[in-house]
Write an enzyme that holds these catalytic residues in place. Structure first.
Site, mmCIF file in Angstrom:
data_model
loop_
_atom_site.group_PDB
_atom_site.id
_atom_site.type_symbol
_atom_site.label_atom_id
_atom_site.label_comp_id
_atom_site.label_asym_id
_atom_site.label_seq_id
_atom_site.Cartn_x
_atom_site.Cartn_y
_atom_site.Cartn_z
ATOM 1 C CE LYS A 92 -4.119 -1.739 2.031
ATOM 2 N NZ LYS A 92 -4.298 -3.355 2.486
ATOM 3 C CD GLU A 114 -11.349 5.226 1.548
ATOM 4 O OE1 GLU A 114 -11.371 3.867 1.024
ATOM 5 O OE2 GLU A 114 -11.660 6.183 1.028
ATOM 6 C CB SER A 381 -0.099 -8.570 -1.199
ATOM 7 O OG SER A 381 -0.844 -9.051 0.070
HETATM 8 C C1 LIG Z 1 -5.128 -3.939 1.650
HETATM 9 C C2 LIG Z 1 -4.287 -4.948 1.471
HETATM 10 C C3 LIG Z 1 -4.860 -5.882 0.103
HETATM 11 C C4 LIG Z 1 -6.225 -6.159 -0.173
HETATM 12 O O1 LIG Z 1 -5.926 -5.209 -1.052
HETATM 13 P P1 LIG Z 1 -5.959 -4.434 -2.861
HETATM 14 O O2 LIG Z 1 -6.064 -3.126 -2.747
HETATM 15 O O3 LIG Z 1 -6.650 -5.616 -3.001
HETATM 16 O O4 LIG Z 1 -4.559 -4.472 -3.173
HETATM 17 C C5 LIG Z 1 -4.052 -7.066 -0.156
HETATM 18 N N1 LIG Z 1 -2.664 -7.712 0.361
HETATM 19 C C6 LIG Z 1 -1.759 -7.134 2.036
HETATM 20 C C7 LIG Z 1 -1.078 -7.371 2.718
HETATM 21 C C8 LIG Z 1 -3.127 -5.801 1.871
HETATM 22 O O5 LIG Z 1 -3.063 -4.957 2.982
#
Ligand SMILES: *Cc1c(COP(=O)(O)O)cnc(C)c1O
Length: 399
Positions: A92, A114, A381
């Protein structure tokens, strides 16, 4: 097969996207579009963005061969893109830095955001602190209660957290409140949206900032794995980590793109967050896309064991990639994600975020069906330390 990767000038990806906002926001969005048009190819902007990603975030994040895991599964080789190693532990922050650099060039001293689970709020507060900008984060009061440690993190970083008491007191109510603040304070305020949603130009802009993930993979995979992957797999909440890794691969037509939604307790229970698999076309958060809504168009509560996938819509570019068939969208339930979480910890010594565990769970099903010389690249992610309490709860352990 599609070959273009940009929306039209009004932000439409096919029938999706666009800009559905109050008249009072039209000017603010025009201003944002003009600024983004001006800076997106500006060498000085791109250089500063690259500098921040390197020195503040710690990029490039490596690609990693999950060798023990692949050997045991006996099929395709699983590679992980290590976004969990970024500062603040997820992808993020890439997007927050991009938008923050834009806010500074537009002369906006006040940042709003938000947040649902609090992860986007923490990333925004982190970057606001780094640049010394005021930061206000809207969060449903139910989420404030559930995510107390992220609320405290944001406060430590100097942000103001505003609990929202309307509606179901969750993310969708915080979205409305942030929009309301933006209308009221357009002159001095920049609204940082945390995923590839919102009115044009956000879905395109957030994707572009997150595309650093896929662009690095394009360079790293031939060097480290000997070639590009056969499959790219990523979890989809709003869809930003997935768009970030998909985007540079869209015109590589033999690379299959697979997005993994959260099936929660099962699609037939209604308690899930799989907008593309079980939602309907509607308008949410200023754009047209697949939305979890009932027959009357009321946005439904979503459920997933992973708080970050708990978003009732999905970025419009994913809706379009689904309809065109360029990407495929599958789903994984809470139990499968939990099992993949534990498996990843023990097989690779990496604790994945529960969001990422959905993508891993799908890769675990896919790998054994493929030959050993195939490559599946999974976007890891984020890291899973934040999810320890949830995982312990699910195992009946109290920490
Ligand atoms: C917020 C988040 C997501 C989901 O958000 P996307 O916009 O779909 O990427 C996925 N993995 C992690 C680690 C997150 O913090």
């Amino acid at each position: 097969m599609i070959s273009y990767t940009q929306p039209d000038q009004d932000g439409h990806f096919g029938q999706y996207g666009g800009s559905f906002v109050a008249e009072t926001l039209v000017h603010a969005l025009d201003e944002l579009r003009a600024a983004y048009d001006k800076y997106r190819d500006d060498p000085e902007f791109l250089q500063e963005f690259a500098y921040e990603l390197k020195h503040f975030v710690g990029r490039p994040s490596p690609v990693y061969h999950a060798r023990r895991w692949s050997d045991r599964l006996g099929g395709a080789q699983i590679w992980l893109k290590r976004e969990d190693l970024n500062h603040t532990g997820a992808h993020k922050i890439n997007n927050c830095i991009g938008q923050m650099l834009l806010a500074r060039r537009m002369g906006k001293p006040r940042i709003i955001a938000e947040t649902g689970a609090g992860q986007h709020g923490v990333a925004t507060a982190t970057v606001a602190a780094r640049y010394g900008l005021e930061c206000v984060v809207y969060m449903g009061s139910e989420d404030v209660r559930r995510q107390a440690s992220n609320v405290y993190r944001m406060k430590l970083l100097g942000a103001t957290v505003v609990p929202v008491d309307s509606g179901s007191r969750t993310l969708k109510d915080a979205l409305n409140e942030a929009m309301r603040d933006w209308v009221t304070n357009i002159e001095n305020t920049f609204y940082i949206i945390g995923t590839v949603a919102g009115p044009h130009p956000y879905p395109m802009m957030v994707r572009d900032f997150q595309a650093v993930i896929g662009n690095e993979c394009l360079e790293q995979m031939p060097v480290d794995a000997g070639r590009q992957p056969d499959y790219v797999v990523a979890s989809v909440g709003g869809g930003s980590n997935a768009m970030g890794i998909f985007h540079p691969y869209i015109n590589h037509e033999d690379v299959k793109l697979i997005g993994v939604e959260a099936a929660g307790e099962g699609l037939d229970t209604g308690r899930h967050a799989a907008s593309l698999n079980a939602g309907h076309v509607g308008v949410l958060h200023g754009n047209r896309t697949y939305v979890m809504q009932d027959e009357n168009g009321q946005v439904q509560e979503t459920h997933s064991i992973s708080a970050g996938l708990d978003y009732p819509g999905v970025g419009p570019e994913h809706a379009w990639l689904k309809d065109t068939g360029r990407a495929e969208y599958v789903y994984i339930n809470d139990q499968e994600a939990l099992a993949a979480f534990h498996d990843c910890c023990r097989s690779e010594g990496i604790m994945p975020a529960l969001e990422s565990s959905h993508a891993l769970a799908y890769a675990l099903k896919l790998a054994p069906t493929l030959a050993k010389d195939k490559i599946i690249l999974v976007n890891l992610s984020g890291r899973g330390d934040k999810d320890m309490h949830t995982v312990a709860d699910a195992s009946g352990i109290s920490l």
